[in-house]
Design a protein around this motif. Structure first.
Motif, PDB file in Angstrom:
ATOM      1  N   ILE A 177      28.265  68.413   2.505  1.00  0.00           N
ATOM      2  CA  ILE A 177      28.932  68.806   1.272  1.00  0.00           C
ATOM      3  C   ILE A 177      28.345  70.141   0.844  1.00  0.00           C
ATOM      4  O   ILE A 177      27.123  70.323   0.875  1.00  0.00           O
ATOM      5  CB  ILE A 177      28.725  67.759   0.161  1.00  0.00           C
ATOM      6  CG1 ILE A 177      29.439  66.454   0.528  1.00  0.00           C
ATOM      7  CG2 ILE A 177      29.223  68.284  -1.183  1.00  0.00           C
ATOM      8  CD1 ILE A 177      29.158  65.302  -0.422  1.00  0.00           C
ATOM      9  N   THR A 178      29.231  71.060   0.469  1.00  0.00           N
ATOM     10  CA  THR A 178      28.782  72.334  -0.089  1.00  0.00           C
ATOM     11  C   THR A 178      29.289  72.422  -1.524  1.00  0.00           C
ATOM     12  O   THR A 178      30.303  71.811  -1.867  1.00  0.00           O
ATOM     13  CB  THR A 178      29.314  73.550   0.708  1.00  0.00           C
ATOM     14  OG1 THR A 178      30.720  73.654   0.524  1.00  0.00           O
ATOM     15  CG2 THR A 178      28.985  73.437   2.182  1.00  0.00           C
ATOM     16  N   ILE A 179      28.558  73.175  -2.330  1.00  0.00           N
ATOM     17  CA  ILE A 179      28.996  73.380  -3.707  1.00  0.00           C
ATOM     18  C   ILE A 179      28.504  74.743  -4.186  1.00  0.00           C
ATOM     19  O   ILE A 179      27.386  75.146  -3.884  1.00  0.00           O
ATOM     20  CB  ILE A 179      28.516  72.250  -4.642  1.00  0.00           C
ATOM     21  CG1 ILE A 179      29.207  72.347  -6.006  1.00  0.00           C
ATOM     22  CG2 ILE A 179      27.008  72.212  -4.747  1.00  0.00           C
ATOM     23  CD1 ILE A 179      29.067  71.095  -6.864  1.00  0.00           C
ATOM     24  N   ASN A 180      29.398  75.451  -4.879  1.00  0.00           N
ATOM     25  CA  ASN A 180      29.021  76.674  -5.578  1.00  0.00           C
ATOM     26  C   ASN A 180      29.820  76.699  -6.880  1.00  0.00           C
ATOM     27  O   ASN A 180      30.424  75.685  -7.244  1.00  0.00           O
ATOM     28  CB  ASN A 180      29.232  77.929  -4.705  1.00  0.00           C
ATOM     29  CG  ASN A 180      30.678  78.145  -4.315  1.00  0.00           C
ATOM     30  OD1 ASN A 180      31.605  77.909  -5.090  1.00  0.00           O
ATOM     31  ND2 ASN A 180      30.889  78.600  -3.085  1.00  0.00           N
ATOM     32  N   GLU A 181      29.852  77.800  -7.567  1.00  0.00           N
ATOM     33  CA  GLU A 181      30.551  77.863  -8.852  1.00  0.00           C
ATOM     34  C   GLU A 181      32.052  77.611  -8.717  1.00  0.00           C
ATOM     35  O   GLU A 181      32.691  77.132  -9.646  1.00  0.00           O
ATOM     36  CB  GLU A 181      30.344  79.233  -9.503  1.00  0.00           C
ATOM     37  CG  GLU A 181      28.931  79.497  -9.945  1.00  0.00           C
ATOM     38  CD  GLU A 181      28.786  80.893 -10.528  1.00  0.00           C
ATOM     39  OE1 GLU A 181      29.801  81.591 -10.709  1.00  0.00           O
ATOM     40  OE2 GLU A 181      27.640  81.272 -10.806  1.00  0.00           O
ATOM     41  N   ASP A 182      32.617  77.933  -7.571  1.00  0.00           N
ATOM     42  CA  ASP A 182      34.066  77.895  -7.398  1.00  0.00           C
ATOM     43  C   ASP A 182      34.594  76.703  -6.622  1.00  0.00           C
ATOM     44  O   ASP A 182      35.693  76.226  -6.879  1.00  0.00           O
ATOM     45  CB  ASP A 182      34.545  79.164  -6.684  1.00  0.00           C
ATOM     46  CG  ASP A 182      34.168  80.422  -7.431  1.00  0.00           C
ATOM     47  OD1 ASP A 182      34.210  80.402  -8.672  1.00  0.00           O
ATOM     48  OD2 ASP A 182      33.821  81.420  -6.773  1.00  0.00           O
ATOM     49  N   VAL A 183      33.825  76.239  -5.620  1.00  0.00           N
ATOM     50  CA  VAL A 183      34.373  75.292  -4.648  1.00  0.00           C
ATOM     51  C   VAL A 183      33.364  74.205  -4.281  1.00  0.00           C
ATOM     52  O   VAL A 183      32.171  74.475  -4.114  1.00  0.00           O
ATOM     53  CB  VAL A 183      34.800  76.036  -3.360  1.00  0.00           C
ATOM     54  CG1 VAL A 183      35.351  75.085  -2.316  1.00  0.00           C
ATOM     55  CG2 VAL A 183      35.818  77.122  -3.665  1.00  0.00           C
ATOM     56  N   PHE A 184      33.882  72.997  -4.118  1.00  0.00           N
ATOM     57  CA  PHE A 184      33.169  71.855  -3.543  1.00  0.00           C
ATOM     58  C   PHE A 184      33.873  71.575  -2.230  1.00  0.00           C
ATOM     59  O   PHE A 184      35.107  71.460  -2.205  1.00  0.00           O
ATOM     60  CB  PHE A 184      33.298  70.656  -4.485  1.00  0.00           C
ATOM     61  CG  PHE A 184      32.849  69.330  -3.933  1.00  0.00           C
ATOM     62  CD1 PHE A 184      31.635  68.786  -4.337  1.00  0.00           C
ATOM     63  CD2 PHE A 184      33.644  68.596  -3.064  1.00  0.00           C
ATOM     64  CE1 PHE A 184      31.224  67.541  -3.874  1.00  0.00           C
ATOM     65  CE2 PHE A 184      33.244  67.356  -2.584  1.00  0.00           C
ATOM     66  CZ  PHE A 184      32.024  66.831  -2.997  1.00  0.00           C
TER      67      PHE A 184
END
Length: 188
Positions: free
Chosen positions: A147-154
């Protein structure tokens, strides 16, 4: 005397600073926590021709959160059978998949997944298949979810090593949507 005072000050400063720094797994966890209670729509990145997911509305809802567990129902069109369960313990995160039938009963293939083998990074955590998964689904013995996460996208990802099996969805975190109704097996 000044050297002793400096050493004492330095040790105390190091303890305070060290206590304030969070490891990457905890940073990842805390970022997820900021989305608790929200729902997001996403898209299938690949494989585009996937029969179960292609062309269907994909929604995730960070529905139940506490200090050590986050439950994220994942809807595929009208199918409300899936929930990702993330657990934080001892600086590691585990991912389990809870599958339910429309009547709320557990699917016979349930609670498979893996646990991170290290603290990962603040924006990505990897979950190689655990021994329970390997016993339950022999073909999934080489599965690695991440799983990746940043301000815009999971993103939720799967790769089955040694095969062509690869899967990726991306959820738009910039645009929360209306909270969906309860997934199968849950009560509102």
């Amino acid at each position: 005397m000044h050297t002793v005072k400096f050493l004492i000050w330095f040790c105390l400063f190091s303890i305070v600073v060290g206590a304030q720094e969070e490891n990457p797994a905890k940073q990842f966890w805390n970022t997820l926590q900021t989305h608790c209670g929200k729902a997001y729509e996403g898209t299938l990145i690949f494989p585009k021709e996937d029969k179960a997911f292609g062309g269907k509305k994909l929604v995730m809802h960070l529905r139940a959160c506490n200090e050590t567990e986050i439950k994220i129902p994942f809807y595929v069109g009208d199918d409300k059978s899936r929930t990702w369960i993330l657990t934080y313990q001892n600086d590691r995160i585990s991912l389990k998949h809870d599958h339910r039938h429309e009547d709320g009963k557990e699917d016979k293939i349930n609670f498979y997944g893996g646990i991170s083998t290290n603290i990962g990074k603040a924006n990505v955590q990897f979950f190689p298949a655990d021994s329970k998964t390997q016993s339950m689904i022999p073909d999934a013995a080489t599965n690695i979810w991440w799983i990746t996460i940043n301000e815009d996208v999971f993103t939720y990802n799967l790769r089955r090593l040694g095969t062509e099996r690869v899967f990726k969805i991306a959820m738009d975190l910039q645009n929360p949507i209306t909270i969906p109704e309860a997934p199968w097996g849950w009560k509102d």
